[in-house]
Design a protein around this motif. Structure first.
Motif, PDB file in Angstrom:
ATOM      1  N   ARG A 314       0.835  -1.209   0.000  1.00  0.00           N
ATOM      2  CA  ARG A 314       0.000   0.000   0.000  1.00  0.00           C
ATOM      3  C   ARG A 314       0.867   1.257   0.000  1.00  0.00           C
ATOM      4  NH1 ARG A 314      -3.318  -3.167   3.558  1.00  0.00           N
ATOM      5  NH2 ARG A 314      -2.263  -2.255   5.363  1.00  0.00           N
ATOM      6  N   GLU A 315       1.972   1.214   0.742  1.00  0.00           N
ATOM      7  CA  GLU A 315       2.898   2.352   0.764  1.00  0.00           C
ATOM      8  C   GLU A 315       3.507   2.598  -0.615  1.00  0.00           C
ATOM      9  OE1 GLU A 315       4.128   4.501   3.482  1.00  0.00           O
ATOM     10  OE2 GLU A 315       2.094   3.886   4.015  1.00  0.00           O
ATOM     11  N   GLU A 317       2.224   1.734  -3.535  1.00  0.00           N
ATOM     12  CA  GLU A 317       1.182   2.226  -4.449  1.00  0.00           C
ATOM     13  C   GLU A 317       0.896   3.703  -4.184  1.00  0.00           C
ATOM     14  OE1 GLU A 317      -1.479  -1.764  -5.298  1.00  0.00           O
ATOM     15  OE2 GLU A 317      -1.774  -0.698  -3.405  1.00  0.00           O
ATOM     16  N   LYS A 318       0.948   4.096  -2.922  1.00  0.00           N
ATOM     17  CA  LYS A 318       0.692   5.494  -2.564  1.00  0.00           C
ATOM     18  C   LYS A 318       1.864   6.385  -2.953  1.00  0.00           C
ATOM     19  CE  LYS A 318       0.696   6.503   1.812  1.00  0.00           C
ATOM     20  NZ  LYS A 318       0.264   6.582   3.244  1.00  0.00           N
TER      21      LYS A 318
END
Length: 415
Positions: A314-315, A317-318
């Motif tokens: 998630r990190e 992708e962010k």
């Protein structure tokens, strides 16, 4: 003597001579067949190769038992490699006959309980058979593979019966063979590190996310009954029905030092300093929770097999970092694999930051599960210079891949 009679005489002599030659060859094949039927066959070797197959030197034949059927296993010995093929008895005999010829192998030795029988092809294409005293007194094991010296022996153990791994006679069920191999592989991997644990007082072991307890029971069995250690093992499991099941099995097995408690990895608090912390297939940041507790409670050995790597993904992708590898991360499967490597790579680095010597290796074959990485940390020492180096590496890697933080880093407040 007329030419016609002379020709007939030579034809007779030639036929008689060839029959003698064939009689010797046939005698050898008959003795080979008889030894297989009488079950006194030990092995067969073919040598003096005169054929055209590059690098082939010898063929060695032995009996094996495959799926309860007796078969002949051929090992083709080449100059740089060996190739093994298995045949039925009849197919194997035909194969041997094919290899014993003028343009192939010129020598064979049959080893039986009763005699050693050698067969050689002479310069005039005549076979000679010689029988000598046996050099072996008993037939070899028919096991297809050399049996491994297992760290754990199945036998008549109550916990193995209760977990449906063996029957009441201690034989491993056919459908449990893979699980039994996995358990032994797990113990094999850890055995050297477990034997080096502090030799003083009672060992304190926690297995977080114990599940049905296959590996927890095996670990207790190995430490208590093989290494003869006094110990306390606690299995932490969220599902209450599995906790009840495992406690019941532990009681039936008289494993007095083994107990299971209901709860999450994050909530569980060890009541004493730890010697061993294990967390196999704890999902996502639960692995970080387990590592953090191991470090905080001074575990001598930390063993984790991570499962899921969502937080770092998630990190990534962010952050959407732009770098030389960003073209790979456009594809979901590559992003997932990169997130897995980064997550576990950071874990190993953070463990090293706190003085653990780490190893990362395959736990089980990826034919069974892709979640097959085992991260192991053995407590050593670390100095401030090495910690600064590790911290810099973590910061550089996070910046390169657009990762704001790693959960374990926050849990332990790496500075």
């Amino acid at each position: 003597m007329t030419n016609s009679k002379l020709r007939c005489f030579f034809n007779y002599v030639s036929l008689r001579f060839n029959n003698i030659i064939m009689d010797h060859y046939s005698s050898f094949i008959d003795q080979l067949h008889a030894s297989l039927q009488a079950e006194d066959f030990i092995k067969l070797s073919l040598g003096n190769y005169k054929g055209q197959e590059a690098g082939l030197k010898n063929i060695y034949v032995k009996l094996v038992l495959i799926k309860r059927a007796r078969m002949l296993s051929f090992t083709f010995r080449y100059q740089t490699r060996d190739i093994t093929k298995n045949y039925s008895i009849d197919e194997g005999l035909l194969e041997i006959k094919q290899w014993l010829r003028k343009d192939a192998f010129h020598a064979a030795t049959l080893f039986t309980v009763l005699a050693n029988v050698s067969c050689q092809l002479g310069k005039k294409a005549d076979w000679f058979v010689k029988k000598d005293k046996p050099t072996a007194k008993s037939t070899a094991s028919l096991a297809h593979d050399t049996q491994k010296d297992r760290k754990l022996q199945h036998g008549n153990k109550r916990y193995l019966q209760e977990l449906r791994l063996t029957d009441t006679e201690g034989k491993v069920f056919k459908n449990a063979q893979d699980k039994w191999k996995q358990i032994n592989h797990y113990i094999e991997l850890l055995s050297s590190m477990l034997s080096e644990l502090p030799a003083q007082e009672k060992l304190q072991v926690v297995d977080m996310g114990a599940g049905k307890g296959y590996l927890t029971f095996a670990l207790y069995d190995y430490l208590r009954n093989v290494l003869d250690r006094d110990l306390s093992v606690v299995g932490v499991e969220y599902r209450a029905d599995l906790v009840d099941l495992c406690n019941d099995i532990a009681k039936k097995s008289t494993f007095d030092g083994l107990s299971f408690v209901q709860g999450t990895i994050a909530d569980y608090q060890p009541t004493a300093a730890l010697n061993v912390l294990i967390a196999l297939h704890a999902c996502d940041t639960a692995t970080d929770d387990a590592i953090a507790k191991g470090i905080a409670h001074g575990a001598d050995l930390i063993v984790v097999a991570p499962c899921c790597h969502k937080q770092v993904r998630r990190e990534m992708e962010k952050g959407k970092a732009t770098n030389a590898l960003d073209f790979l991360l456009q594809h979901g499967i590559f992003l997932e694999r990169q997130a897995e490597m980064l997550t576990d790579g950071f874990r190993a680095l953070i463990m090293e930051y706190f003085g653990y010597q780490t190893k990362v290796f395959q736990f089980v074959s990826d034919a069974h599960t892709p979640k097959n990485v085992l991260v192991v940390g053995v407590k050593k020492r670390v100095n401030a210079a090495r910690q600064a180096e590790i911290k810099a590496k973590i910061e550089q890697s996070k910046a390169y891949f657009g990762i704001g933080y790693h959960h374990l880093e926050r849990l332990l407040d790496v500075k």
